[in-house]
Scaffold this active site. Structure first.
Site, short mmCIF file in Angstrom:
data_model
loop_
_atom_site.label_atom_id
_atom_site.label_comp_id
_atom_site.label_asym_id
_atom_site.label_seq_id
_atom_site.Cartn_x
_atom_site.Cartn_y
_atom_site.Cartn_z
N GLU A 224 0.86 -1.18 0.00
CA GLU A 224 0.00 0.00 0.00
C GLU A 224 0.89 1.23 0.00
O GLU A 224 2.06 1.17 0.38
CB GLU A 224 -0.87 0.06 1.26
CG GLU A 224 -1.89 -1.04 1.42
CD GLU A 224 -2.68 -0.86 2.72
OE1 GLU A 224 -2.46 0.16 3.40
OE2 GLU A 224 -3.48 -1.73 3.04
N LYS A 226 2.10 4.62 1.71
CA LYS A 226 2.14 5.19 3.06
C LYS A 226 1.82 6.67 2.92
O LYS A 226 2.68 7.47 2.55
CB LYS A 226 3.53 4.98 3.69
CG LYS A 226 3.58 5.36 5.16
CD LYS A 226 4.97 5.10 5.74
CE LYS A 226 4.95 5.29 7.25
NZ LYS A 226 4.51 6.62 7.68
N ARG A 231 -2.12 9.07 11.25
CA ARG A 231 -2.80 7.80 11.48
C ARG A 231 -3.85 7.96 12.59
O ARG A 231 -3.54 8.49 13.68
CB ARG A 231 -1.76 6.76 11.88
CG ARG A 231 -2.32 5.36 12.15
CD ARG A 231 -2.26 4.50 10.94
NE ARG A 231 -2.69 3.14 11.24
CZ ARG A 231 -1.87 2.17 11.69
NH1 ARG A 231 -0.59 2.44 11.87
NH2 ARG A 231 -2.33 0.97 11.91
N ARG A 246 -3.03 8.08 16.98
CA ARG A 246 -2.36 6.79 17.12
C ARG A 246 -1.95 6.52 18.56
O ARG A 246 -1.77 5.37 18.96
CB ARG A 246 -1.14 6.71 16.20
CG ARG A 246 -0.06 7.73 16.49
CD ARG A 246 1.10 7.59 15.53
NE ARG A 246 1.83 6.36 15.74
CZ ARG A 246 2.72 5.85 14.90
NH1 ARG A 246 2.94 6.47 13.75
NH2 ARG A 246 3.35 4.75 15.16
N GLU A 272 -5.84 6.87 7.51
CA GLU A 272 -4.97 8.04 7.50
C GLU A 272 -5.82 9.29 7.38
O GLU A 272 -6.61 9.44 6.44
CB GLU A 272 -3.98 7.96 6.34
CG GLU A 272 -2.80 8.91 6.46
CD GLU A 272 -1.71 8.37 7.37
OE1 GLU A 272 -0.75 9.13 7.65
OE2 GLU A 272 -1.80 7.20 7.81
N LYS A 400 7.35 -0.74 7.00
CA LYS A 400 7.26 0.53 6.28
C LYS A 400 8.56 0.72 5.50
O LYS A 400 9.65 0.56 6.03
CB LYS A 400 7.02 1.70 7.24
CG LYS A 400 8.01 1.84 8.37
CD LYS A 400 7.59 2.94 9.33
CE LYS A 400 8.50 2.99 10.55
NZ LYS A 400 8.06 3.98 11.55
#
Length: 543
Positions: A224, A226, A231, A246, A272, A400
């Site tokens: 995906e 980022k 978040r 988050r 997000e 990530k």
């Protein structure tokens, strides 16, 4: 206040994480209710004394000390609570020292006009440590090296339960958390929050070690984008909506437009938070740079004009609950299918799906990442297709893969003292790039950074600032343009808020160029050349 003051002082002078955990656990074990709950709430930032303003504290100390002496002392110490606690005149106690519970409950009932008299009496009745703890408590700036997460972890370790149980229950109760302590003390069952809108700990990723790619099966992972936003978790139930950061802080009040769009839904979603304009891109939504989102973050209230010009949008990654069904034990592929079906069925406003990125092998994905420089994308996410949604940062399932950082050689222009253990050092640095001005070549600020260097380098930087100061503006020092800093950052965006017209995203000092002459540092045009193509083409700058 004596036990709470001892805790705060101990935390301030204990550098190690394990030592801080022991101090908090010991405080919880020996302090009765409700004081231990109030102390814990102070560490997690869940106590608020809005009627106590720093100006009132400054006014009180100004009546008892020379204002010039206080100004110089505050500039040197860098902390209002510490300065006042040390400078408050020693005298016979004006009354009985208050307990923590008395302070919290008395301030909760006090009007703003009553605050100065309360503070005056209590400050005179306490010793230096007590004054420091009181002022830290009422100003809300503990700065003792304890995050809300660490305080909750100490609670979990003391109560011998998993930290994720604490996180899930935390938002269902208010200070002093007596229901939690009844459970953790073994005096009652696990409490049940009155609502299902509590925070569920997010699943986090680990940085990708590119050398490990060779041993990873690309068919086992999903990719995906980022997205460069914030978040969040959105929980909706029975026309009630809560939005969490988050870290588990509720931020619903700052995004009422998104909360209103989620009314009527019954789900817990992971995504997000972005600022986006609907209907202005081929896929229907144009994501704006992070600088636009910053206009909405950290606000207790938001105006209607700001919501119109900076509309909130949620790009969905995952679904944790659909109705009352907990989907977290399912593999990612199954949750993704449920999310796609849910989104197609409900079609919520201000929300869309984060698309999966197709790829055949790591080489193809690496090539895509190498050219990824869109203003709204930070890099790529890799998620194992069979991974359940696990709280925290488990090793292996999610990675990530951030895009390579940009760098620019900049010249140090200004420095300011830090806070906490850095209050004696100049550790916050503003730097600039060269440009042609009316009077010839000049520096213009392009960013500010306060990390990226070692403790030893901080000592050298502080010494250089003191030796090369040419002007002072309160706590800020202007320095001779003679030190070059190599600054790393994730991206650059246009911005009306900055004098240069440009804003760096996540700037940090990657290297101190002691050997490089300042006149050889980069020009503003070099930073402008790093703008994403969409902005170079002339898109409207961000506010």
């Amino acid at each position: 206040m004596r036990d709470f003051a001892a805790l705060i002082e101990g935390l301030a002078f204990t550098p190690g994480r394990n030592g801080k955990l022991r101090l908090i656990a010991d405080y919880l074990a020996r302090t009765p209710d409700p004081a231990r709950g109030y102390g814990l709430a102070a560490l997690t930032g869940d106590l608020s004394f809005r009627q106590v303003k720093p100006a009132a504290i400054r006014a009180l100390i100004a009546e008892r000390t020379d204002p010039v002496l206080f100004g110089w002392s505050y500039d040197y110490v860098g902390d209002l609570a510490e300065t006042v606690s040390l400078m408050w005149p020693a005298s016979a106690p004006a009354g009985q020292a208050p307990t923590l519970t008395q302070v919290v409950e008395r301030f909760a009932a006090a009007r703003r006009g009553e605050v100065p008299a309360l503070l005056d009496g209590w400050l005179s009745a306490l010793d230096e440590s007590g004054r420091f703890a009181l002022l830290k408590l009422v100003t809300g700036g503990m700065r003792v090296g304890v995050s809300a997460r660490l305080a909750k972890l100490a609670l979990a370790e003391w109560g011998k339960v998993d930290i994720n149980e604490i996180e899930e229950l935390w938002h269902g109760f208010e200070p002093p958390y007596e229901e939690l302590f009844v459970w953790l003390d073994g005096r009652g069952p696990r409490p049940v929050p009155a609502t299902g809108l509590g925070f569920r700990p997010l699943m986090l990723s680990n940085p990708l070690d590119e050398a490990a790619l060779a041993g990873m099966d690309p068919a086992a992972y999903r990719a995906e984008y980022k997205w460069d936003g914030a978040r969040v978790q959105l929980a909706a139930e029975n026309n009630r909506v809560r939005i969490y950061s988050r870290a588990g802080d509720e931020i619903s009040a700052a995004f009422p437009d998104l909360a209103d769009a989620a009314m009527g839904l019954h789900a817990v979603l992971d995504g997000e938070l972005l600022v986006a304009d609907a209907g202005t891109a081929p896929d229907g939504v144009a994501i704006r740079p992070f600088n636009d989102l910053q206009q909405r973050l950290n606000r207790k209230k938001v105006t209607a004009p700001l919501m119109r010009t900076h509309p909130a949008h949620l790009r969905l990654y995952d679904i944790l609950f659909e109705g009352d069904e907990d989907l977290r034990p399912l593999p990612f592929d199954a949750r993704r299918a449920r999310l796609e079906a849910w989104q197609a069925r409900t079609q919520p406003d201000r929300m869309d799906l984060s698309p999966l990125v197709p790829f055949a092998d790591w080489e193809e994905l690496a090539e895509l990442r190498s050219v990824l420089r869109d203003a709204s994308v930070e890099g790529l996410m890799l998620k194992q297709g069979d991974s359940p949604y696990l709280p925290g940062r488990p090793k292996g399932p999610w990675f990530k893969w951030k895009r390579t950082a940009l760098t620019l050689d900049c010249v140090l222009m200004y420095a300011q003292r830090g806070h906490g253990k850095r209050s004696s050092f100049y550790s916050d640095f503003t730097f600039g790039a060269w440009r042609d001005g009316e009077a010839g070549r000049e520096l213009t600020p392009v960013g500010k950074a306060y990390f990226g260097f070692t403790d030893a380098e901080l000592v050298e930087l502080d010494r250089w600032v003191r030796r090369n100061t040419v002007n002072r503006f309160g706590p800020v020092r202007e320095v001779e343009p003679g030190l070059v800093l190599e600054v790393a950052f994730d991206s650059v965006q246009r911005s009306r808020r900055h004098k240069s017209g440009l804003a760096m995203r996540f700037p940090r000092i990657s290297r101190i160029r002691w050997e490089k002459p300042a006149e050889e540092a980069d020009r503003l045009e070099s930073l402008e050349a790093m703008l994403p193509d969409s902005l170079l083409a002339g898109a409207a700058p961000a506010d």
